[in-house]
Write a protein that holds these residues in place. Structure first.
Motif, PDB file in Angstrom:
ATOM      1  N   GLY A   3      23.107  -1.101  73.702  1.00  0.00           N
ATOM      2  CA  GLY A   3      23.244  -0.206  72.766  1.00  0.00           C
ATOM      3  C   GLY A   3      24.795  -0.339  71.953  1.00  0.00           C
ATOM      4  N   ASP A   4      25.619  -0.500  72.836  1.00  0.00           N
ATOM      5  CA  ASP A   4      27.375  -0.372  72.449  1.00  0.00           C
ATOM      6  C   ASP A   4      27.328  -1.479  71.144  1.00  0.00           C
ATOM      7  N   PRO A   5      27.077  -2.848  71.506  1.00  0.00           N
ATOM      8  CA  PRO A   5      27.378  -3.921  70.536  1.00  0.00           C
ATOM      9  C   PRO A   5      26.793  -3.561  69.238  1.00  0.00           C
ATOM     10  N   MET A   6      25.658  -2.815  69.260  1.00  0.00           N
ATOM     11  CA  MET A   6      24.930  -2.634  67.680  1.00  0.00           C
ATOM     12  C   MET A   6      25.900  -1.837  66.858  1.00  0.00           C
ATOM     13  N   PHE A   7      26.795  -1.210  67.237  1.00  0.00           N
ATOM     14  CA  PHE A   7      27.623  -0.458  66.323  1.00  0.00           C
ATOM     15  C   PHE A   7      29.276  -0.443  66.510  1.00  0.00           C
ATOM     16  N   GLN A   8      29.576  -1.071  67.544  1.00  0.00           N
ATOM     17  CA  GLN A   8      30.958  -1.076  67.985  1.00  0.00           C
ATOM     18  C   GLN A   8      31.652  -2.460  67.716  1.00  0.00           C
ATOM     19  N   ILE A  12      19.865  -8.511  66.258  1.00  0.00           N
ATOM     20  CA  ILE A  12      19.841  -9.585  67.339  1.00  0.00           C
ATOM     21  C   ILE A  12      19.758  -8.793  68.615  1.00  0.00           C
ATOM     22  N   MET A  13      20.155  -7.649  68.984  1.00  0.00           N
ATOM     23  CA  MET A  13      19.954  -7.079  70.007  1.00  0.00           C
ATOM     24  C   MET A  13      18.579  -6.721  70.324  1.00  0.00           C
ATOM     25  N   PHE A  14      17.656  -6.226  69.559  1.00  0.00           N
ATOM     26  CA  PHE A  14      16.484  -5.824  69.493  1.00  0.00           C
ATOM     27  C   PHE A  14      15.681  -7.080  69.772  1.00  0.00           C
ATOM     28  N   PRO A  34      31.922  -8.097  70.816  1.00  0.00           N
ATOM     29  CA  PRO A  34      31.178  -8.879  70.226  1.00  0.00           C
ATOM     30  C   PRO A  34      29.925  -9.196  70.938  1.00  0.00           C
ATOM     31  N   VAL A  35      28.758  -9.509  70.159  1.00  0.00           N
ATOM     32  CA  VAL A  35      27.369  -9.315  70.877  1.00  0.00           C
ATOM     33  C   VAL A  35      27.232 -10.416  72.054  1.00  0.00           C
ATOM     34  N   ILE A  36      27.924 -11.540  72.244  1.00  0.00           N
ATOM     35  CA  ILE A  36      27.974 -12.488  73.216  1.00  0.00           C
ATOM     36  C   ILE A  36      28.233 -11.733  74.626  1.00  0.00           C
ATOM     37  N   TYR A  37      29.102 -10.669  74.662  1.00  0.00           N
ATOM     38  CA  TYR A  37      29.439  -9.875  75.759  1.00  0.00           C
ATOM     39  C   TYR A  37      27.760  -9.225  76.340  1.00  0.00           C
TER      40      TYR A  37
END
Length: 225
Positions: A62-67, A26-28, A71-74
């Protein structure tokens, strides 16, 4: 062996691995979308301001990928906020020359009339060896082939060449010829190794009248191939 296992897998939540894959995808995809919205085609076109934007995007993604607690929305809110700021500052830069200079920097004349321009010799960004490399990449054998060379704000080099009939003696840029010679050596014309000033003859410990250096190389007058 146990230490390696601890470093690689210690405390890993195996049921969270699949979610990490999904978050990363999603982040990529969102980073690609944001970069497309910025309108840039490649890294070579990036200025320092745009590099700062890219770093901000990478940090936010980077951070939402593994923390798990993030939440990804942030991250999506951060990404879109950054691109809105980028678009606003870019628009502001197009309306103000001062802001554009602060954010983008200015193009710098590196070579003028077959010699290195000395106006920026005390700037922290002035690196003669980097200029040598850029000019060699443009198939420039010596400075006598170059009428004007400008280092653009994105790091590219723009060059105007002399016509073959107007090529003059110049400082060589390739290692085979860029080496110090002495006054008594069999050299037709000399070039200052720092600024490219040309002298038909020199004496022992002669100082260059442009840059006050004392190192001289042979000068070339070959045409561009």
């Amino acid at each position: 062996m146990l230490e390696i296992k601890k470093i690689l897998f210690g405390g890993a939540q195996w049921d969270f691995l699949l979610e990490i894959v999904g978050r990363s995808i999603i982040m990529f995809v969102m980073i690609l979308v944001i970069l497309r919205l910025s309108g840039k085609k490649g890294v070579r076109q990036l200025t320092l301001f745009e590099v700062a934007i890219i770093l901000s995007l990478g940090s936010a993604a980077g951070d939402p990928m593994f923390q798990e607690e993030l939440p990804v929305i942030y991250a999506l809110v951060v990404l879109f906020s950054v691109i809105v700021i980028y678009k606003f500052v870019t628009w502001l830069s197009s309306k103000s020359t001062l802001i554009n200079k602060v954010l983008e920097g200015e193009a710098m004349v590196v070579v003028r009339d077959g010699m290195f321009d000395l106006k920026h010799e005390h700037d922290g960004d002035f690196s003669k060896m980097e200029f040598f490399s850029e000019l060699r990449n443009q198939s420039v054998e010596h400075l006598g082939q170059v009428r004007v060379a400008v280092l653009e704000v994105d790091g590219t080099m723009s060059i105007l060449f002399y016509a073959d009939s107007d090529v003059k003696y110049g400082l060589p840029l390739f290692p085979d010829h860029y080496m110090q010679v002495l006054p008594h050596e069999n050299v037709d014309t000399f070039a200052c190794m720092y600024c490219g000033q040309i002298e038909p003859t020199i004496i022992e410990n002669q100082t260059c009248k442009r840059c006050k250096r004392k190192e001289w190389s042979l000068a070339l007058k070959t045409k561009r191939v």
